[in-house]
Motif scaffolding. Structure first.
Motif, mmCIF file in Angstrom:
data_model
loop_
_atom_site.group_PDB
_atom_site.id
_atom_site.type_symbol
_atom_site.label_atom_id
_atom_site.label_comp_id
_atom_site.label_asym_id
_atom_site.label_seq_id
_atom_site.Cartn_x
_atom_site.Cartn_y
_atom_site.Cartn_z
ATOM 1 N N ALA A 61 5.600 -8.311 0.918
ATOM 2 C CA ALA A 61 5.013 -6.728 0.964
ATOM 3 C C ALA A 61 6.387 -6.497 2.233
ATOM 4 O O ALA A 61 6.643 -5.303 2.255
ATOM 5 C CB ALA A 61 4.048 -6.363 0.998
ATOM 6 N N LEU A 62 6.336 -7.438 3.077
ATOM 7 C CA LEU A 62 7.213 -6.635 4.061
ATOM 8 C C LEU A 62 8.217 -6.264 3.976
ATOM 9 O O LEU A 62 9.038 -5.821 4.972
ATOM 10 C CB LEU A 62 6.560 -8.439 5.330
ATOM 11 C CG LEU A 62 5.665 -8.258 6.053
ATOM 12 C CD1 LEU A 62 5.698 -9.864 6.463
ATOM 13 C CD2 LEU A 62 5.019 -7.298 6.869
ATOM 14 N N ILE A 63 8.659 -6.715 2.847
ATOM 15 C CA ILE A 63 10.813 -6.350 2.399
ATOM 16 C C ILE A 63 10.498 -6.117 1.566
ATOM 17 O O ILE A 63 12.176 -5.521 0.863
ATOM 18 C CB ILE A 63 11.091 -7.894 2.775
ATOM 19 C CG1 ILE A 63 10.551 -8.967 1.230
ATOM 20 C CG2 ILE A 63 11.320 -8.733 3.909
ATOM 21 C CD1 ILE A 63 12.177 -9.675 1.392
ATOM 22 N N GLY A 64 9.721 -4.908 1.317
ATOM 23 C CA GLY A 64 9.793 -3.745 0.264
ATOM 24 C C GLY A 64 9.282 -4.391 -1.023
ATOM 25 O O GLY A 64 9.953 -4.217 -1.947
ATOM 26 N N THR A 65 7.950 -4.017 -1.338
ATOM 27 C CA THR A 65 7.469 -4.377 -2.826
ATOM 28 C C THR A 65 6.766 -3.599 -2.517
ATOM 29 O O THR A 65 6.703 -2.028 -1.861
ATOM 30 C CB THR A 65 6.830 -5.216 -3.146
ATOM 31 O OG1 THR A 65 5.659 -5.878 -2.176
ATOM 32 C CG2 THR A 65 7.591 -7.090 -2.990
ATOM 33 N N THR A 66 6.025 -2.664 -4.425
ATOM 34 C CA THR A 66 5.926 -1.837 -4.484
ATOM 35 C C THR A 66 4.212 -2.191 -4.754
ATOM 36 O O THR A 66 3.636 -1.056 -5.595
ATOM 37 C CB THR A 66 6.179 -0.720 -5.072
ATOM 38 O OG1 THR A 66 6.497 -1.647 -6.643
ATOM 39 C CG2 THR A 66 7.901 0.069 -4.532
ATOM 40 N N ASP A 67 3.718 -2.842 -5.153
ATOM 41 C CA ASP A 67 2.485 -3.606 -5.793
ATOM 42 C C ASP A 67 1.603 -3.810 -4.623
ATOM 43 O O ASP A 67 1.243 -2.758 -3.798
ATOM 44 C CB ASP A 67 2.832 -5.186 -6.501
ATOM 45 C CG ASP A 67 3.080 -5.979 -4.888
ATOM 46 O OD1 ASP A 67 3.520 -5.700 -4.051
ATOM 47 O OD2 ASP A 67 2.908 -7.217 -5.604
ATOM 48 N N LEU A 68 0.702 -4.269 -5.476
ATOM 49 C CA LEU A 68 -0.602 -4.404 -4.542
ATOM 50 C C LEU A 68 -0.466 -5.316 -3.383
ATOM 51 O O LEU A 68 -1.397 -4.642 -2.846
ATOM 52 C CB LEU A 68 -1.503 -5.653 -5.797
ATOM 53 C CG LEU A 68 -2.582 -5.020 -6.293
ATOM 54 C CD1 LEU A 68 -2.954 -5.700 -7.155
ATOM 55 C CD2 LEU A 68 -3.301 -3.953 -6.129
ATOM 56 N N GLY A 69 0.175 -5.920 -2.864
ATOM 57 C CA GLY A 69 0.647 -6.654 -1.945
ATOM 58 C C GLY A 69 1.242 -5.485 -0.859
ATOM 59 O O GLY A 69 0.825 -5.522 0.054
ATOM 60 N N GLN A 70 1.760 -4.483 -1.837
ATOM 61 C CA GLN A 70 2.104 -3.480 -0.450
ATOM 62 C C GLN A 70 1.203 -2.671 0.053
ATOM 63 O O GLN A 70 0.634 -1.759 0.765
ATOM 64 C CB GLN A 70 3.374 -2.112 -1.463
ATOM 65 C CG GLN A 70 3.939 -1.493 -0.548
ATOM 66 C CD GLN A 70 5.099 -2.106 0.582
ATOM 67 O OE1 GLN A 70 4.980 -3.068 0.524
ATOM 68 N NE2 GLN A 70 4.700 -1.458 1.883
ATOM 69 N N GLN A 71 0.345 -2.014 -1.129
ATOM 70 C CA GLN A 71 -1.404 -1.544 -0.826
ATOM 71 C C GLN A 71 -1.678 -2.155 0.218
ATOM 72 O O GLN A 71 -2.519 -1.693 1.103
ATOM 73 C CB GLN A 71 -1.633 -1.612 -2.070
ATOM 74 C CG GLN A 71 -1.106 -1.083 -3.104
ATOM 75 C CD GLN A 71 -1.572 0.966 -3.104
ATOM 76 O OE1 GLN A 71 -2.152 1.064 -2.624
ATOM 77 N NE2 GLN A 71 0.000 0.874 -3.785
ATOM 78 N N ILE A 72 -2.239 -3.318 -0.208
ATOM 79 C CA ILE A 72 -2.472 -4.140 1.082
ATOM 80 C C ILE A 72 -2.332 -3.996 2.159
ATOM 81 O O ILE A 72 -2.308 -3.579 3.521
ATOM 82 C CB ILE A 72 -2.479 -5.534 1.291
ATOM 83 C CG1 ILE A 72 -3.784 -5.618 -0.297
ATOM 84 C CG2 ILE A 72 -3.226 -6.238 2.419
ATOM 85 C CD1 ILE A 72 -3.440 -7.439 -0.892
ATOM 86 N N TYR A 73 -1.245 -3.904 2.841
ATOM 87 C CA TYR A 73 0.132 -4.360 3.996
ATOM 88 C C TYR A 73 -0.109 -2.619 4.254
ATOM 89 O O TYR A 73 -0.891 -2.285 5.960
ATOM 90 C CB TYR A 73 1.782 -4.536 3.586
ATOM 91 C CG TYR A 73 1.955 -4.457 4.704
ATOM 92 C CD1 TYR A 73 1.882 -4.960 5.990
ATOM 93 C CD2 TYR A 73 3.395 -4.287 4.770
ATOM 94 C CE1 TYR A 73 2.815 -5.409 7.050
ATOM 95 C CE2 TYR A 73 4.251 -3.882 5.584
ATOM 96 C CZ TYR A 73 3.686 -4.488 6.650
ATOM 97 O OH TYR A 73 4.684 -4.790 8.068
#
Ligand SMILES: Nc1ncnc2c1ncn2[C@@H]1O[C@H](COP(=O)(O)OP(=O)(O)OP(=O)(O)O)[C@@H](O)[C@H]1O
Ligand SMILES: [Mg+2]
Lengths: 353, 677
Positions: free
Chosen positions: B623-635
């Protein structure tokens, strides 16, 4: 008035050990379904996916006796002694050790008993991998609260007894199978238990050291009057050591008797099979074949046969005779009479006439 | 004809529901997107609930925080202010004592690199956290493991909790902790304790369980009390397994301390990596990344030596090393430069940067071609389906309804033919795959997902597993996190597929060629030691921020278990089975196909399971390098301090991982039973 006998060292009544899910319930159900018949109940239990490893076993072991248990692999020997020593909780029955109910003994009392009275040699040694030989042997003493120097002293003594001097600082993993077993034996000997359980203690040993340890066992036994429950697969070992032998099959005891009874009067083919290769004359004694009729027959010869002579020895001195001969007891009195042909036929046929 | 097996029924149901969804979706919007009205405001419930709870807990938390800050400050002061020659000397002496000359050299060269890199102080800040968190984690883990072993009633609860904790993404710990304990390094410390305790607990449980029964009985028969049995016999007998736990705990603590750097601001080494990465100073961030790798390797080798070997080296030499370093330390202030003034690799880093710039400039076209090719022709179709991804400007033509119809028709016929020839499941699965390819994972209708995962669960593990899968997926739907969850699923599927094919192949080749394995093995070891964070640096260097970089980083991290398990599965076939096959006249290839692969399938499936879990844990870091998924939400939630979203998204991620884990495990179990293992 009758003299009060001391209680037997072990007294088992109707002991069951069932493995599987919810064994108590299963056993109760099976017994009531089978109308109280143990064999039928065991069959039902097996059908229902439970393992009746010990079934309705009843026997006494007397104080000072060597009680040997034999039986095929998986017949429940280890399970039986583990139940008696309460390493596993029996499913049903009562077990008294020197008159004390072991099944209801408190935790504290069990610890006390194990520290001071009971000992065990394990089939697969059960050595502590992180302790040296000396520390292993000293462990029961440590549990008794002995200090370090006295532990080591005693450990070295018993290690010498089992022929392991010089290896006291080795770790179990550095020893051969036979050496490990001797460490196990030494550990059980260290505290001088009154009652000890030996689960195939000599199976992993070479014949030479085995004979030596058997003799040692008999010597200790004679000197200290311990009570021993001894499991073995080796019939000659059983005959050599046992006061009485119990033969187990599929969780049941099929026969209990002196060595003579087992080889001279086996109850069935299973038991007979155990002693098939044993030279009977060497292991059975005249006392098991003599009788003492009210009216003594005519006995022209007296080859001085003792009741405790082996049949082989007796036969050697009366082979040529055709008349009954007297048998003399150790006290010098006549203990009975025996017919030479009786002795000879005992050697030939499976079942004495 | 044979009666259809449950697997056939399951596949057929999935096909029918899928077909129904595709037909209905143009008319009913709710088929493809879960109606907003049916979403429970779980996120805000969690948010308000937790915030309220935290208000109550705060005094306690702050007390803990204060209490923990003492040992932390102490460790920090000691490590930062000690002369570096003393620190290096002591660690070197320890390296010598534990592992002899090889470990000594490793420690000296590693710490030398750290010192000359100019990151000494930052490293000591990180190390201080690790030094404090590890003993706590070990203690907590040990206690939990012991209790779970002692009280069978809590055993299952503990095991399930540990399973769940393994799947909760690392960032998800941070948001609630941040709220509870306030901004500060203590958060990283506590997160690292929570994260690093489970491996210890697991190994303690495993070790105690595996102590031979006769050893336990011997202790009982010697009259030991329960406490004596436990501490004189069982724990010492299990020491090897427990030491494995120590090693894993140390590695986990280090990894978490570095990850916790994303909350920022404490001049630690994780922060340095992040900072340089954000500034696109890749040369420098590579140096900082190497410092992390060095610490990871040193920690691993030292605790590994402690765990695996009982050989210890002369303590006299160790003492001598310490004394020399004490002598050096006394003159350090006056004779040697301060730890900040080293920067041996600045020039190198700059050179690397300019070289990298030149490289990307020269090969920009190639790199872009690789990236765009993968994006347009593989990742995008997987994500949004051929139906939307095939456009004139990338593929040269437009995807039409008729093409979809044609594909379905072809695969439908294939499925029927295969069903007639006895492999209905495979045929139907192909049909499902074709449907997924046309629709795209991110657009999969939720009724289809519910039904097909339920069916999969049914086949693998019966009604219980089916119910588990369906309930879990329902939870994600109700939380309103369906879309990002599908995006996670898409990225994970893409990466795992590549890992399975590539990793399986590497494992296969390694299993027949020892030379290959001798190269692959150290690479695998290395990849498994580096903290997840570091994987981002090289991919960023070449492919910039974006989904493709994330995808590559996930692949790089998650491929290792696939390689390992495939290799181990294939090489652990019992010799007698192989001999029996050879004696029956099988060729090498036949032995592989008929004996080795079927026999190793359960092991390979476990590898797949690990790969899936690895992919999920990297997904969050990515998520630190640009995704749009759940990981990004957490971040995002972490940045905004939004506990509700953070916990909900974390839970959704854990759910996905858990469902995947249970399904694969169940299949592996089935396979093992089928082989009678
Ligand atoms: N914990 C257990 N759970 C289930 N079954 C058991 C358990 N322990 C023993 N059994 C079963 O009980 C039976 C008796 O086992 P036991 O170990 O007492 O045999 P044994 O006579 O000592 O054999 P051996 O001579 O091989 O040592 C076996 O069928 C065994 O499978
Ligand atoms: Mg046995």
């Amino acid at each position: 008035m009758l003299q009060q006998l001391p209680p037997p060292a072990i007294s088992c009544k109707g002991v069951w050990q069932v493995y599987g899910a919810n064994p108590e319930q299963g056993l109760k159900q099976a017994l009531s379904d089978a109308g109280g018949s143990a064999d039928e109940a065991a069959r039902l239990l097996r059908q229902r996916g439970l393992v009746p490893a010990v079934q309705d076993v009843t026997f006494d072991v007397l104080e000072g006796e060597v009680f040997v248990i034999m039986g095929l692999s998986g017949s429940g020997k280890s399970t039986l002694i583990r139940t008696i020593s309460r390493l596993v909780q029996g499913t049903a029955g009562s077990i008294l050790i020197s008159g004390e109910d072991i099944l209801t003994a408190s935790k504290q009392r069990l610890i006390e008993l194990r520290r001071n009275k009971l000992g065990m040699v394990f089939q697969h040694f059960g050595l502590f991998p992180h302790m040296t030989v000396c520390e292993n042997v000293g462990f029961p003493l440590k549990m008794q609260g002995a200090d370090k120097t006295s532990r080591r002293k005693r450990a070295l003594e018993v290690l010498e007894l089992v022929g392991l001097s010089g290896r006291e600082d080795a770790y179990p993993r550095e020893l051969s199978g036979g050496q490990r077993q001797r460490v196990g034996i030494a550990r059980a000997l260290a505290v001088n238990p009154d009652l000890w359980f030996l689960d195939e203690p000599y199976s992993a040993l070479d014949p030479l050291i085995r004979r030596q340890l058997q003799d040692e066992f008999l010597r200790i036994q004679a000197g200290l009057q311990k009570t021993s429950v001894f499991i073995t697969h080796d019939i000659t070992e059983a005959l050599k050591l046992a006061d009485r032998i119990a033969i187990m099959r599929d969780g049941k005891i099929v026969q209990i008797g002196t060595p003579d009874e087992i080889i001279v009067n086996p109850v069935d083919d299973y038991v007979r099979e155990f002693s098939r290769d044993v030279p009977k004359g060497r292991y059975s004694h005249v006392s098991s074949m003599m009788s003492l009729p009210d009216r003594l027959p005519n006995m022209p010869d007296d080859p001085k046969i003792g009741a405790e002579m082996t049949v082989d020895d007796a036969l050697a001195s009366c082979m040529a005779l055709y008349q009954p001969v007297p048998v003399w007891g150790a006290d010098g009195k006549m203990a009975g009479i025996v017919h030479p042909s009786q002795l000879a036929s005992a050697l030939q046929s499976e079942r004495p006439a | 004809m044979k009666r259809p097996t449950p697997a056939v029924w399951a596949a057929l149901t999935a096909v029918l529901v899928g077909a129904a969804c595709i037909t209905l979706s143009p008319y009913f919007h709710w088929v493809t997107s879960w109606p907003a009205g049916a979403t429970l405001p779980v996120t805000s419930w969690i948010g308000t609930g937790l915030t309220a709870a935290f208000e109550l807990l705060k005094p306690l938390a702050r007390t803990i925080s204060t209490l923990l800050s003492y040992p932390m400050m102490f460790a920090n002061t000691v490590l930062v202010n000690s002369p570096y020659s003393l620190t290096i000397g002591i660690l070197t002496a320890l390296g010598w004592y534990l592992g002899g000359i090889r470990l000594t050299l490793l420690v000296v060269s590693g710490l030398g690199f750290v010192l000359f890199s100019g990151y000494w102080i930052a490293s000591m800040n990180t190390l201080a956290l690790v030094f404090v968190s590890v003993p706590f984690a070990l203690l907590v883990g040990f206690a939990v493991g012991l209790l779970a072993n002692e009280f069978k009633s809590i055993n299952r609860v503990v095991e399930t909790t540990l399973d769940v904790m393994q799947t909760v993404p690392t960032f998800a710990y941070l948001t609630p902790l941040l709220l509870l304990f306030g901004f500060g390094p203590v958060v990283g410390l506590i997160a690292s304790i929570i994260y690093a305790a489970p491996p210890m607990a697991r190994n303690v449980m495993l070790g105690l369980q595996r102590v031979e029964p006769e050893i336990k009985e011997a202790a009982i028969m010697n009259g030991a009390t329960r406490v004596q049995q436990l501490f004189l016999i069982e724990v010492p007998s299990a020491v090897r397994q427990i030491m494995v736990g120590v090693n894993q705990t140390i590695m986990a603590a280090l990894s978490m301390v570095i990850i916790a750097a994303v909350i920022g601001g404490f001049n630690d080494i994780g922060w340095e990596v992040l900072l340089t990465m954000r500034k696109a100073a890749f040369g420098q961030s590579l140096v900082a990344g190497l410092v992390i790798v060095i610490f990871a390797i040193l920690a691993d080798r030292m605790s590994g030596a402690l765990a695996q070997s009982e050989v210890r080296y002369s303590w006299r030499i160790a003492l001598a090393v310490v004394l020399v370093s004490v002598a050096l330390a006394t003159v350090e202030r006056s004779l040697l430069p301060g730890p900040d003034s080293y920067s041996a690799f600045k020039g190198l880093a700059a050179a690397a940067d300019s070289y990298l710039n030149a490289f990307t400039a020269a090969n920009g076209l190639v790199l872009d071609a690789v990236k765009n090719g993968a994006m347009f022709f593989v990742l995008l179709p997987l994500k949004i389906g051929l139906g939307q991804a095939v456009l004139p400007f990338t593929w040269g033509f437009m995807w039409t309804k008729w093409m979809s119809a044609a594909v379905y028709a072809v695969f439908g016929v294939v499925a029927v033919v295969m069903a007639l020839r006895g492999s209905a499941v495979l045929g139907l699965s192909l049909l499902i795959v074709s449907g997924v390819m046309i629709v795209g994972i991110a657009n999969l209708p939720w009724p289809f997902m519910l039904v097909s995962l339920g069916a999969l669960g049914w086949v693998a593990g019966g009604p219980k597993l089916a119910a588990f899968a369906v309930t879990m997926i329902m939870a994600i739907l109700l939380m309103g996190l369906w879309e990002p969850a599908l995006l996670s699923l898409y990225l994970c599927t893409a990466a795992v597929s590549v890992c399975v094919v590539l990793g399986g192949l590497i494992g296969l080749v390694s299993s027949v060629s020892p030379a290959t394995w001798s190269v692959v093995r150290p690479v695998c070891d290395f990849f498994q030691t580096i903290p997840l964070f570091v994987f981002l640096i090289p991919v960023l260097m070449f492919f910039q921020i974006g989904e493709f970089s994330a995808f590559l980083a996930i692949c790089a991290y998650a491929i290792v278990p696939m390689v390992r398990y495939t290799y181990h599965g294939l090489t652990s076939t019992p010799e007698e089975l192989l001999e029996a096959a050879v004696a029956s006249g099988a060729s090498d290839w036949q032995v592989m196909r008929e004996v080795r692969i079927p026999y190793s399938l359960p092991t390979i499936l476990l590898g797949l399971n690990q790969t899936v879990l690895y992919a999920f844990s990297m997904l969050v870091i990515a998520a630190l390098i640009g995704t749009t998924d759940l990981g990004q939400q957490i971040y995002l939630a972490l940045g905004q301090g939004d506990v509700g979203l953070g916990v909900a998204a974390g839970a959704a991620m854990a759910i996905l991982a858990l469902v995947a884990d249970r399904l694969v495990q169940a299949f592996a179990m089935k396979q093992r039973q089928a082989l009678g293992l």
